[in-house]
Design a protein around this motif. Structure first.
Motif, PDB file in Angstrom:
ATOM      1  N   THR A 278      14.254  -4.621 -10.853  1.00  0.00           N
ATOM      2  CA  THR A 278      12.913  -5.219 -10.778  1.00  0.00           C
ATOM      3  C   THR A 278      12.366  -5.292  -9.347  1.00  0.00           C
ATOM      4  N   GLY A 279      13.090  -4.761  -8.385  1.00  0.00           N
ATOM      5  CA  GLY A 279      12.617  -4.830  -6.997  1.00  0.00           C
ATOM      6  C   GLY A 279      11.496  -3.834  -6.729  1.00  0.00           C
ATOM      7  N   PRO A 280      10.433  -4.259  -6.060  1.00  0.00           N
ATOM      8  CA  PRO A 280       9.305  -3.349  -5.782  1.00  0.00           C
ATOM      9  C   PRO A 280       9.684  -2.149  -4.916  1.00  0.00           C
ATOM     10  N   TYR A 281      10.574  -2.345  -3.949  1.00  0.00           N
ATOM     11  CA  TYR A 281      10.920  -1.222  -3.059  1.00  0.00           C
ATOM     12  C   TYR A 281      11.793  -0.201  -3.791  1.00  0.00           C
ATOM     13  N   PRO A 282      12.858  -0.645  -4.476  1.00  0.00           N
ATOM     14  CA  PRO A 282      13.624   0.356  -5.245  1.00  0.00           C
ATOM     15  C   PRO A 282      12.753   1.107  -6.258  1.00  0.00           C
ATOM     16  N   ALA A 283      11.739   0.421  -6.807  1.00  0.00           N
ATOM     17  CA  ALA A 283      10.849   1.106  -7.770  1.00  0.00           C
ATOM     18  C   ALA A 283      10.148   2.286  -7.109  1.00  0.00           C
TER      19      ALA A 283
ATOM     20  N   ASN B 271      22.935  -7.087  -6.896  1.00  0.00           N
ATOM     21  CA  ASN B 271      22.147  -8.214  -7.407  1.00  0.00           C
ATOM     22  C   ASN B 271      21.515  -9.006  -6.252  1.00  0.00           C
ATOM     23  N   LEU B 272      20.190  -8.859  -6.134  1.00  0.00           N
ATOM     24  CA  LEU B 272      19.476  -9.537  -5.051  1.00  0.00           C
ATOM     25  C   LEU B 272      19.543 -11.053  -5.215  1.00  0.00           C
ATOM     26  N   TRP B 273      19.492 -11.501  -6.452  1.00  0.00           N
ATOM     27  CA  TRP B 273      19.451 -12.956  -6.710  1.00  0.00           C
ATOM     28  C   TRP B 273      20.787 -13.607  -6.364  1.00  0.00           C
TER      29      TRP B 273
ATOM     30  N   GLU C 218      23.925 -10.196  -3.076  1.00  0.00           N
ATOM     31  CA  GLU C 218      24.929  -9.135  -2.846  1.00  0.00           C
ATOM     32  C   GLU C 218      24.503  -8.164  -1.740  1.00  0.00           C
ATOM     33  N   HIS C 219      23.206  -8.161  -1.417  1.00  0.00           N
ATOM     34  CA  HIS C 219      22.702  -7.266  -0.363  1.00  0.00           C
ATOM     35  C   HIS C 219      22.936  -7.829   1.034  1.00  0.00           C
ATOM     36  N   LYS C 220      23.457  -9.048   1.108  1.00  0.00           N
ATOM     37  CA  LYS C 220      23.680  -9.657   2.435  1.00  0.00           C
ATOM     38  C   LYS C 220      25.160  -9.718   2.796  1.00  0.00           C
ATOM     39  N   THR C 221      26.020  -9.157   1.958  1.00  0.00           N
ATOM     40  CA  THR C 221      27.460  -9.184   2.277  1.00  0.00           C
ATOM     41  C   THR C 221      27.764  -8.206   3.414  1.00  0.00           C
TER      42      THR C 221
ATOM     43  N   GLY D 296      20.338  -4.949   5.343  1.00  0.00           N
ATOM     44  CA  GLY D 296      20.637  -5.758   4.161  1.00  0.00           C
ATOM     45  C   GLY D 296      19.507  -5.749   3.156  1.00  0.00           C
ATOM     46  N   THR D 297      18.958  -4.575   2.879  1.00  0.00           N
ATOM     47  CA  THR D 297      17.875  -4.450   1.889  1.00  0.00           C
ATOM     48  C   THR D 297      18.151  -3.248   0.987  1.00  0.00           C
ATOM     49  N   LEU D 298      17.473  -3.270  -0.138  1.00  0.00           N
ATOM     50  CA  LEU D 298      17.516  -2.156  -1.094  1.00  0.00           C
ATOM     51  C   LEU D 298      16.171  -1.429  -1.057  1.00  0.00           C
ATOM     52  N   PRO D 299      16.133  -0.177  -1.415  1.00  0.00           N
ATOM     53  CA  PRO D 299      17.202   0.686  -1.866  1.00  0.00           C
ATOM     54  C   PRO D 299      17.944   1.352  -0.701  1.00  0.00           C
TER      55      PRO D 299
ATOM     56  N   ALA E 183      18.610   4.493   4.356  1.00  0.00           N
ATOM     57  CA  ALA E 183      17.843   3.328   3.913  1.00  0.00           C
ATOM     58  C   ALA E 183      16.382   3.568   4.285  1.00  0.00           C
ATOM     59  N   GLU E 184      15.508   2.646   3.860  1.00  0.00           N
ATOM     60  CA  GLU E 184      14.061   2.699   4.074  1.00  0.00           C
ATOM     61  C   GLU E 184      13.423   3.679   3.091  1.00  0.00           C
ATOM     62  N   CYS E 185      12.535   3.119   2.269  1.00  0.00           N
ATOM     63  CA  CYS E 185      11.894   3.930   1.219  1.00  0.00           C
ATOM     64  C   CYS E 185      11.245   5.198   1.770  1.00  0.00           C
ATOM     65  N   THR E 186      10.567   5.050   2.907  1.00  0.00           N
ATOM     66  CA  THR E 186       9.867   6.218   3.450  1.00  0.00           C
ATOM     67  C   THR E 186      10.861   7.303   3.839  1.00  0.00           C
TER      68      THR E 186
ATOM     69  N   PHE F  19       6.548 -13.872  -0.108  1.00  0.00           N
ATOM     70  CA  PHE F  19       7.573 -14.222  -1.110  1.00  0.00           C
ATOM     71  C   PHE F  19       8.776 -14.907  -0.446  1.00  0.00           C
ATOM     72  N   HIS F  20       9.249 -14.324   0.658  1.00  0.00           N
ATOM     73  CA  HIS F  20      10.480 -14.855   1.270  1.00  0.00           C
ATOM     74  C   HIS F  20      10.236 -16.135   2.070  1.00  0.00           C
ATOM     75  N   HIS F  21       8.989 -16.335   2.539  1.00  0.00           N
ATOM     76  CA  HIS F  21       8.747 -17.486   3.422  1.00  0.00           C
ATOM     77  C   HIS F  21       7.960 -18.622   2.788  1.00  0.00           C
TER      78      HIS F  21
ATOM     79  N   GLY G 100      11.425 -17.708  -2.966  1.00  0.00           N
ATOM     80  CA  GLY G 100      12.023 -16.398  -2.683  1.00  0.00           C
ATOM     81  C   GLY G 100      13.237 -16.135  -3.556  1.00  0.00           C
ATOM     82  N   LEU G 101      14.314 -15.708  -2.936  1.00  0.00           N
ATOM     83  CA  LEU G 101      15.548 -15.395  -3.688  1.00  0.00           C
ATOM     84  C   LEU G 101      16.484 -16.600  -3.775  1.00  0.00           C
ATOM     85  N   GLY G 102      15.957 -17.778  -3.417  1.00  0.00           N
ATOM     86  CA  GLY G 102      16.767 -18.998  -3.548  1.00  0.00           C
ATOM     87  C   GLY G 102      17.443 -19.368  -2.242  1.00  0.00           C
TER      88      GLY G 102
HETATM   89  N1  LIG Z   1      11.565  -1.593   4.769  1.00  0.00           N
HETATM   90  C1  LIG Z   1      12.459  -1.566   3.628  1.00  0.00           C
HETATM   91  C2  LIG Z   1      12.229  -2.860   2.835  1.00  0.00           C
HETATM   92  C3  LIG Z   1      13.174  -2.969   1.662  1.00  0.00           C
HETATM   93  C4  LIG Z   1      13.148  -4.341   1.000  1.00  0.00           C
HETATM   94  O1  LIG Z   1      12.625  -5.338   1.507  1.00  0.00           O
HETATM   95  N2  LIG Z   1      13.753  -4.346  -0.198  1.00  0.00           N
HETATM   96  C5  LIG Z   1      13.861  -5.550  -0.971  1.00  0.00           C
HETATM   97  C6  LIG Z   1      14.146  -5.185  -2.417  1.00  0.00           C
HETATM   98  S1  LIG Z   1      12.706  -5.181  -3.377  1.00  0.00           S
HETATM   99  C7  LIG Z   1      15.050  -6.363  -0.509  1.00  0.00           C
HETATM  100  O2  LIG Z   1      16.109  -5.809  -0.335  1.00  0.00           O
HETATM  101  N3  LIG Z   1      14.852  -7.668  -0.349  1.00  0.00           N
HETATM  102  C8  LIG Z   1      15.908  -8.570  -0.126  1.00  0.00           C
HETATM  103  C9  LIG Z   1      15.765  -9.393   1.095  1.00  0.00           C
HETATM  104  O3  LIG Z   1      14.905  -9.107   1.945  1.00  0.00           O
HETATM  105  O4  LIG Z   1      16.539 -10.369   1.192  1.00  0.00           O
HETATM  106  C10 LIG Z   1      12.233  -0.311   2.807  1.00  0.00           C
HETATM  107  O5  LIG Z   1      11.164   0.294   2.905  1.00  0.00           O
HETATM  108  O6  LIG Z   1      13.139   0.132   2.080  1.00  0.00           O
END
Ligand SMILES: N[C@@H](CCC(=O)N[C@@H](CS)C(=O)NCC(=O)O)C(=O)O
Length: 215
Positions: A8-13, A34-36, A39-42, A52-55, A66-69, A114-116, A120-122
């Protein structure tokens, strides 16, 4: 290839839309992080992606992208059709510019909101929050919707005359806007019409069905 993903993450989409456009979804193994649960911060995951981000894309030789672009540029170079990052030097430049603009002005701004300025993710993941900064970025994202609306009154796609990576980045913005319940203003008619048109593409329709938040 593997993609470290969260459905459901916008960036992985964004990357899954790219793969779908290029008929490459079946060539990739998806590994759920699992972002919630944070698991991305281990330390283990950060050894794959320092941010520490997906995808994240893992290649068969062990390279992590890493980085969508960056991932999209790589995938686009592997498979020609359709071209999502441009053919001519000018197309390539404009698409990069508009993708970055979509990120800075809309998608990343909504992410900061969302994060601030929301839970956010709790509390385990959101160890630092600055509500004022989050609200400032929310307003910036809203302004960007008017900017993209003006642009789309003059041209059919975000980077000009053809569908590209920049359109996919704005779709990411729409996905995040829905998650944080930040509706695109109704007066942004050209932007909303573009979004409706985007959903005629199977790649986008299918991924939107996956990310839609439960009602
Ligand atoms: N600049 C990164 C941003 C990626 C990003 O923020 N991904 C979200 C997933 S939708 C994420 O990992 N968020 C978790 C967090 O920031 O704690 C990209 O383009 O891939």
């Amino acid at each position: 290839m593997k993609i470290y993903d969260w459905p459901t993450g916008p960036y992985p989409a964004r990357v899954r839309i790219t793969l779908a456009e290029k008929q490459m979804l079946s060539k990739v193994e998806f590994v759920r992080i699992n972002l919630w649960k944070g698991e991305h911060k281990t330390a283990d995951f950060r050894s794959k992606n320092y941010s520490g981000t997906l995808p994240v894309l893992e290649l068969d030789d062990g390279t992590f992208l890493a980085e969508c672009t960056a991932i999209t540029v790589y995938l686009d170079a592997l498979e020609g059709n359709p071209t999502l990052t441009g053919r001519t030097p000018l197309e390539k430049g404009v698409i990069q510019m508009m993708t970055k603009r979509a990120e800075i002005e809309m998608l990343d701004a909504i992410s900061v909101y969302f994060h601030h300025a929301t839970p956010g993710l709790g509390p385990k993941v959101e160890v630092y929050q600055n509500r004022e900064w989050g609200l400032y970025q929310r307003d910036k994202a809203l302004r960007s919707m008017h900017y993209f609306d003006d642009l789309l009154r003059k041209q059919p796609f975000i980077a000009g005359e053809a569908f590209s990576m920049a359109d996919i980045a704005v779709i990411g913005g729409f996905i995040f806007a829905a998650i944080v319940k930040l509706p695109v203003p109704q007066e942004c008619k050209a932007l909303l019409a573009w979004y409706a048109k985007m959903q005629e593409r199977p790649s986008i329709r299918e991924q939107l069905a996956i990310v839609s938040p439960p009602h």
